[in-house]
Design an enzyme around this catalytic site. Sequence first.
Site, short mmCIF file in Angstrom:
data_model
loop_
_atom_site.label_atom_id
_atom_site.label_comp_id
_atom_site.label_asym_id
_atom_site.label_seq_id
_atom_site.Cartn_x
_atom_site.Cartn_y
_atom_site.Cartn_z
CE1 TYR A 64 -3.78 -2.48 0.17
CE2 TYR A 64 -2.73 -3.20 2.03
CZ TYR A 64 -3.69 -3.52 1.15
OH TYR A 64 -4.65 -4.33 1.04
CG HIS A 106 -9.48 -1.44 -4.97
ND1 HIS A 106 -10.23 -1.41 -3.61
CD2 HIS A 106 -10.63 -1.67 -6.00
CE1 HIS A 106 -11.48 -2.04 -3.83
NE2 HIS A 106 -11.86 -2.00 -5.20
O1 CA2 Z 1 -6.20 -1.95 -2.47
C1 CA2 Z 1 -6.95 -1.45 -1.88
O2 CA2 Z 1 -7.24 -0.24 -1.97
C2 CA2 Z 1 -7.69 -2.48 -1.00
O3 CA2 Z 1 -9.33 -1.76 -1.15
C3 CA2 Z 1 -7.28 -2.32 0.22
C4 CA2 Z 1 -8.14 -3.30 1.19
C5 CA2 Z 1 -7.94 -4.60 0.61
O4 CA2 Z 1 -8.94 -5.54 1.79
C6 CA2 Z 1 -8.71 -4.62 -0.65
O5 CA2 Z 1 -8.71 -6.11 -1.27
C7 CA2 Z 1 -7.84 -3.77 -1.59
C8 CA2 Z 1 -7.38 -3.46 2.67
C9 CA2 Z 1 -6.76 -1.98 3.17
C10 CA2 Z 1 -6.32 -2.33 4.39
O6 CA2 Z 1 -5.04 -1.54 4.58
C11 CA2 Z 1 -4.21 -1.54 5.50
C12 CA2 Z 1 -2.94 -0.68 5.33
C13 CA2 Z 1 -2.08 -0.63 6.30
C14 CA2 Z 1 -2.24 -1.55 7.35
C15 CA2 Z 1 -3.20 -2.43 7.30
C16 CA2 Z 1 -4.19 -2.54 6.65
#
Ligand code: CA2
Length: 146
Positions: free
Chosen positions: A23, A100
């Site tokens: 991310y 996303h």
């Molecule tokens: O890629 C994306 O933007 C998602 O929506 C992010 C979601 C994931 O479940 C989707 O499949 C794709 C997860 C977000 C969680 O983000 C975190 C970031 C840092 C630490 C923990 C979680």
Amino acid sequence: MAIILLLHGANLNLLGEREPEVYGTSNLADYVTATTIAGKAAGHTVEAMQSNHEGELIEAIHKARGRAAAIIINPGAFTHYAWAIHDALAAFDGPVVEVHISNPNAREPWRNTSVVAPVALGSIAGFGIHGYELAVVAVSRVLAGK
Ligand code: CA2
């Protein structure tokens, strides 16, 4: 000047704190700032909200009816199963863009399904923070009828 509602779902308040390889290092405030700047450049106001609660996102979508011109939404993991968010978005009268940060289609099989995509005008995935700027450009052109 139209209002664009920017919604973030589950766990996206933790952006920048973990999993930088997936991310990146930007935090949620950085995403909101980039989207706000892109919105301003296009002549629009961006209102942002994040929640880890499906019902709160649904309420925000309901309140946007007749008020916001468009919704940009990254539902987080709600993307993959939250049919109530699907239904709320279906009742919204303007364009919806699903965004996303990562590309869920290139990840685990359970991320390959989006229940939001069928009620979105389009989806942008895998371009990190740039995806939000692209979403604003897309929405602005749609609102302008271009
Ligand atoms: O890629 C994306 O933007 C998602 O929506 C992010 C979601 C994931 O479940 C989707 O499949 C794709 C997860 C977000 C969680 O983000 C975190 C970031 C840092 C630490 C923990 C979680």
